[in-house]
Design a protein around this motif. Sequence first.
Motif, PDB file in Angstrom:
ATOM      1  N   GLU A 232       0.824  -1.205   0.000  1.00 53.23           N
ATOM      2  CA  GLU A 232       0.000   0.000   0.000  1.00 53.23           C
ATOM      3  C   GLU A 232       0.861   1.259   0.000  1.00 53.23           C
ATOM      4  O   GLU A 232       0.579   2.225  -0.739  1.00 53.23           O
ATOM      5  CB  GLU A 232      -0.912  -0.019   1.226  1.00 53.23           C
ATOM      6  N   ILE A 233       1.909   1.279   0.784  1.00 54.41           N
ATOM      7  CA  ILE A 233       2.781   2.458   0.848  1.00 54.41           C
ATOM      8  C   ILE A 233       3.520   2.651  -0.469  1.00 54.41           C
ATOM      9  O   ILE A 233       3.669   3.782  -0.963  1.00 54.41           O
ATOM     10  CB  ILE A 233       3.757   2.324   2.033  1.00 54.41           C
ATOM     11  N   LYS A 234       3.993   1.568  -1.100  1.00 52.65           N
ATOM     12  CA  LYS A 234       4.675   1.692  -2.390  1.00 52.65           C
ATOM     13  C   LYS A 234       3.727   2.232  -3.458  1.00 52.65           C
ATOM     14  O   LYS A 234       4.117   3.086  -4.260  1.00 52.65           O
ATOM     15  CB  LYS A 234       5.229   0.323  -2.800  1.00 52.65           C
ATOM     16  N   GLN A 235       2.515   1.735  -3.490  1.00 55.83           N
ATOM     17  CA  GLN A 235       1.562   2.233  -4.473  1.00 55.83           C
ATOM     18  C   GLN A 235       1.238   3.708  -4.237  1.00 55.83           C
ATOM     19  O   GLN A 235       1.054   4.471  -5.185  1.00 55.83           O
ATOM     20  CB  GLN A 235       0.277   1.399  -4.399  1.00 55.83           C
ATOM     21  N   LEU A 236       1.180   4.119  -2.971  1.00 60.35           N
ATOM     22  CA  LEU A 236       0.916   5.525  -2.666  1.00 60.35           C
ATOM     23  C   LEU A 236       2.039   6.416  -3.189  1.00 60.35           C
ATOM     24  O   LEU A 236       1.795   7.464  -3.798  1.00 60.35           O
ATOM     25  CB  LEU A 236       0.744   5.686  -1.160  1.00 60.35           C
ATOM     26  N   LYS A 237       3.287   6.003  -2.972  1.00 60.32           N
ATOM     27  CA  LYS A 237       4.423   6.810  -3.423  1.00 60.32           C
ATOM     28  C   LYS A 237       4.513   6.860  -4.946  1.00 60.32           C
ATOM     29  O   LYS A 237       4.935   7.872  -5.527  1.00 60.32           O
ATOM     30  CB  LYS A 237       5.719   6.248  -2.839  1.00 60.32           C
ATOM     31  N   LYS A 238       4.138   5.772  -5.623  1.00 56.25           N
ATOM     32  CA  LYS A 238       4.180   5.780  -7.074  1.00 56.25           C
ATOM     33  C   LYS A 238       3.044   6.593  -7.678  1.00 56.25           C
ATOM     34  O   LYS A 238       3.177   7.127  -8.779  1.00 56.25           O
ATOM     35  CB  LYS A 238       4.117   4.342  -7.603  1.00 56.25           C
ATOM     36  N   ARG A 239       1.931   6.666  -6.995  1.00 55.91           N
ATOM     37  CA  ARG A 239       0.749   7.333  -7.553  1.00 55.91           C
ATOM     38  C   ARG A 239       0.900   8.851  -7.553  1.00 55.91           C
ATOM     39  O   ARG A 239       0.468   9.529  -8.488  1.00 55.91           O
ATOM     40  CB  ARG A 239      -0.497   6.923  -6.759  1.00 55.91           C
ATOM     41  N   PHE A 240       1.477   9.405  -6.496  1.00 53.42           N
ATOM     42  CA  PHE A 240       1.552  10.859  -6.354  1.00 53.42           C
ATOM     43  C   PHE A 240       2.972  11.327  -6.654  1.00 53.42           C
ATOM     44  O   PHE A 240       3.946  10.742  -6.159  1.00 53.42           O
ATOM     45  CB  PHE A 240       1.162  11.288  -4.934  1.00 53.42           C
ATOM     46  N   PRO A 241       3.120  12.389  -7.422  1.00 51.64           N
ATOM     47  CA  PRO A 241       4.463  12.941  -7.677  1.00 51.64           C
ATOM     48  C   PRO A 241       5.029  13.599  -6.428  1.00 51.64           C
ATOM     49  O   PRO A 241       4.333  13.813  -5.428  1.00 51.64           O
ATOM     50  CB  PRO A 241       4.204  13.954  -8.792  1.00 51.64           C
ATOM     51  N   LYS A 242       6.282  13.942  -6.510  1.00 52.86           N
ATOM     52  CA  LYS A 242       6.956  14.484  -5.337  1.00 52.86           C
ATOM     53  C   LYS A 242       6.429  15.860  -4.942  1.00 52.86           C
ATOM     54  O   LYS A 242       6.464  16.212  -3.758  1.00 52.86           O
ATOM     55  CB  LYS A 242       8.453  14.561  -5.596  1.00 52.86           C
ATOM     56  N   ASP A 243       5.955  16.636  -5.924  1.00 56.32           N
ATOM     57  CA  ASP A 243       5.468  17.964  -5.585  1.00 56.32           C
ATOM     58  C   ASP A 243       4.099  17.947  -4.912  1.00 56.32           C
ATOM     59  O   ASP A 243       3.655  18.962  -4.357  1.00 56.32           O
ATOM     60  CB  ASP A 243       5.405  18.842  -6.830  1.00 56.32           C
ATOM     61  N   LYS A 244       3.386  16.813  -4.963  1.00 50.04           N
ATOM     62  CA  LYS A 244       2.081  16.701  -4.345  1.00 50.04           C
ATOM     63  C   LYS A 244       2.051  15.710  -3.193  1.00 50.04           C
ATOM     64  O   LYS A 244       0.973  15.354  -2.710  1.00 50.04           O
ATOM     65  CB  LYS A 244       1.033  16.295  -5.375  1.00 50.04           C
ATOM     66  N   LEU A 245       3.222  15.263  -2.732  1.00 51.67           N
ATOM     67  CA  LEU A 245       3.311  14.306  -1.635  1.00 51.67           C
ATOM     68  C   LEU A 245       4.339  14.781  -0.639  1.00 51.67           C
ATOM     69  O   LEU A 245       5.487  15.082  -0.997  1.00 51.67           O
ATOM     70  CB  LEU A 245       3.673  12.911  -2.152  1.00 51.67           C
ATOM     71  N   ILE A 246       3.942  14.854   0.619  1.00 50.31           N
ATOM     72  CA  ILE A 246       4.819  15.256   1.722  1.00 50.31           C
ATOM     73  C   ILE A 246       4.808  14.133   2.746  1.00 50.31           C
ATOM     74  O   ILE A 246       3.733  13.724   3.214  1.00 50.31           O
ATOM     75  CB  ILE A 246       4.375  16.583   2.346  1.00 50.31           C
ATOM     76  N   ILE A 247       5.993  13.634   3.109  1.00 46.70           N
ATOM     77  CA  ILE A 247       6.130  12.559   4.090  1.00 46.70           C
ATOM     78  C   ILE A 247       6.642  13.168   5.383  1.00 46.70           C
ATOM     79  O   ILE A 247       7.713  13.783   5.412  1.00 46.70           O
ATOM     80  CB  ILE A 247       7.075  11.451   3.587  1.00 46.70           C
ATOM     81  N   GLN A 248       5.904  12.999   6.471  1.00 43.69           N
ATOM     82  CA  GLN A 248       6.255  13.541   7.770  1.00 43.69           C
ATOM     83  C   GLN A 248       6.348  12.399   8.771  1.00 43.69           C
ATOM     84  O   GLN A 248       5.493  11.512   8.785  1.00 43.69           O
ATOM     85  CB  GLN A 248       5.214  14.564   8.243  1.00 43.69           C
ATOM     86  N   GLU A 249       7.380  12.427   9.594  1.00 42.17           N
ATOM     87  CA  GLU A 249       7.588  11.422  10.634  1.00 42.17           C
ATOM     88  C   GLU A 249       7.588  12.095  11.985  1.00 42.17           C
ATOM     89  O   GLU A 249       8.084  13.213  12.151  1.00 42.17           O
ATOM     90  CB  GLU A 249       8.908  10.673  10.419  1.00 42.17           C
ATOM     91  N   ARG A 250       7.035  11.373  12.966  1.00 40.35           N
ATOM     92  CA  ARG A 250       7.074  11.885  14.329  1.00 40.35           C
ATOM     93  C   ARG A 250       8.472  11.753  14.902  1.00 40.35           C
ATOM     94  O   ARG A 250       9.343  11.067  14.364  1.00 40.35           O
ATOM     95  CB  ARG A 250       6.073  11.123  15.202  1.00 40.35           C
ATOM     96  N   SER A 251       8.667  12.396  16.018  1.00 39.92           N
ATOM     97  CA  SER A 251       9.992  12.366  16.631  1.00 39.92           C
ATOM     98  C   SER A 251      10.391  10.967  17.065  1.00 39.92           C
ATOM     99  O   SER A 251      11.563  10.601  17.013  1.00 39.92           O
ATOM    100  CB  SER A 251      10.033  13.328  17.829  1.00 39.92           C
ATOM    101  N   ASP A 252       9.390  10.150  17.497  1.00 39.76           N
ATOM    102  CA  ASP A 252       9.723   8.795  17.907  1.00 39.76           C
ATOM    103  C   ASP A 252       9.930   7.872  16.721  1.00 39.76           C
ATOM    104  O   ASP A 252      10.430   6.749  16.886  1.00 39.76           O
ATOM    105  CB  ASP A 252       8.633   8.228  18.825  1.00 39.76           C
ATOM    106  N   GLY A 253       9.565   8.284  15.518  1.00 41.45           N
ATOM    107  CA  GLY A 253       9.769   7.477  14.326  1.00 41.45           C
ATOM    108  C   GLY A 253       8.815   6.319  14.173  1.00 41.45           C
ATOM    109  O   GLY A 253       8.993   5.485  13.282  1.00 41.45           O
ATOM    110  N   LYS A 254       7.777   6.228  14.994  1.00 42.58           N
ATOM    111  CA  LYS A 254       6.861   5.096  14.930  1.00 42.58           C
ATOM    112  C   LYS A 254       5.731   5.335  13.925  1.00 42.58           C
ATOM    113  O   LYS A 254       5.261   4.412  13.296  1.00 42.58           O
ATOM    114  CB  LYS A 254       6.269   4.828  16.321  1.00 42.58           C
TER     115      LYS A 254
END
Length: 563
Positions: A61-83
């Motif tokens: 699911e995550i791979k398909q999400l990254k392939k579907r949206f280009p980099k200018d329309k996708l922002i990946i944010q991680e919490r400080s704990d990384g979970k």
Amino acid sequence: MEDRCRFWHPPQLPSVDDLPVSGDQMRPASRMIPVPRPGILQEVKLCDLTEDVAEQLRETEIKQLKKRFPKDKLIIQERSDGKVTFYRMTVEATDPDWPFDLKEIDIMVSFPDNYPQEVFTLNVPLDKDLPEVMARHAEEASLEWLQAKHATNLLRGKVELLFRPFLRWLDRSLERLFTEGARQLKKEIDVERAGLQFIPYQELQAAVCEKSEKVTSSEPASDTTPAPDADGATSCEERLEMTEGESAVDGGKLPRSGCDKEQQQEEEVSHLVENIKISDPRRGTEVKVLGLRLGENTATLVAQKITVSLQCNRCKVTADLILNGRTACAAQCEKCSTSINAAYRPCMLHHYSDVLGYLDLHNVTTADLVLQDCDLIVGCLSCSQECPVQNLSYGQTKELNCEHCHSKLSILAESVRFQYIQPRTNKSGSSAVSYKTIRDPAVQKGKPLPDKGACKHYKQSHRWLRFPCCGRAYACDVCHGEDQDHPMELATRMICGYCAKEQPYGNGKPCISCGSMMTRGTRTSHWEGGLGCRSKVKMNRNDRHKYANTNKTISRKAASEKK
């Protein structure tokens, strides 16, 4: 959608490896080894789901999400704990006939560790141009769809990757979500303009719970309460004995049960609702519709835009001004150049309220409301939809059909009264509202009009006529022609010059309110100094003016000129 899909799916042709081989031919061993194709695994039976398979589905699911949206329309944010990782993307409507200016919406999703056994989280950020009400509505509708889809899959005994089906559903439903959210936004704006305030039920319930907790903590513990068991709870027998004892002591009155507590909470909630403070109190000039009659299927009536005749306080010149409920209007008097400010705050007319709205005026007073030029919105009681209404006249029943369910709607308004509301403070400090009728020459009920309704053209006419061609009131047809440039239609209503009572037109009839004659008519058969009957044919024979100058000698020249 499986069998419910409306599109035709052709049968898949077998691959070359699956075709039968003639004779003793054998395929290479390398071709007989199945090669896993990425992205094929979309759903798994619930009985076959393991931790490895669930992890594989989550990564797919995550791979398909990254392939579907280009980099200018996708922002990946991680919490400080990384979970937890949040994926923020911009979804754009693909409908070529998209009706709104705003064409895209931002969503933020996060996939839990046990996905797809659990639905992924979804949020709509509020840092974009989308209003908060519309964003909240789209988020709630999306979560409802995800929960329903997930529950359906569990009933069927399977788990499914829901992100791509959700995107397809969102693309098809985005216009509907925007429309429903815009309607909710419009309702909240109308409620705020009316001076009310919406309080969610959750906040009221939380306030009631806090109040009940405070009351419970403040009450001292009873000495007759039985001691709890080892696990901290009393037994059923002890509770039953306690209930019977309390009922015997109280004369058969049982203690408050769960239903009584719920009833008490509902009473407290209703008490809180009744005590909501109105942010915008009644102030300014109140516009009240007299003789309002709404049909059986007519629920509400709202004036979005009105046309009022305002009179300058300095030079007494009257001019028309168009006001809406969104912005205030600033102008200048044509004669004395005095600055004029006016604002309109609409209200909702219904069977129990005849207030059209409130006017905030500066340096002017109200003279009349041109009801025929007002833009009205009527609400249907059958389908709860709204439709526009125009050309509403005083004293005439406006009949129309609902644009949605075709129910018959009817509206009748006899007249309009303006009333000034001035807030004042008592000595005790409590605020009260005093009502004072404006000194208005046009609508001061019970008092005569200026010059008793007479004008320079007709000195003996004590009435104003309301012409249906423009919906305005003038003293006579000549005054109407001097002020307007459209063809005149005969007046159907009139305003008494002695008491300002608006009523249907009646020639030679007295006022239905004060009984005064609004026109000078021939009421007797005598001369009365020239104010009575002047026709010698209808004059009384005992009146000397009937035969006056009858036998007078007339010259031939005068007789010929008379002929």
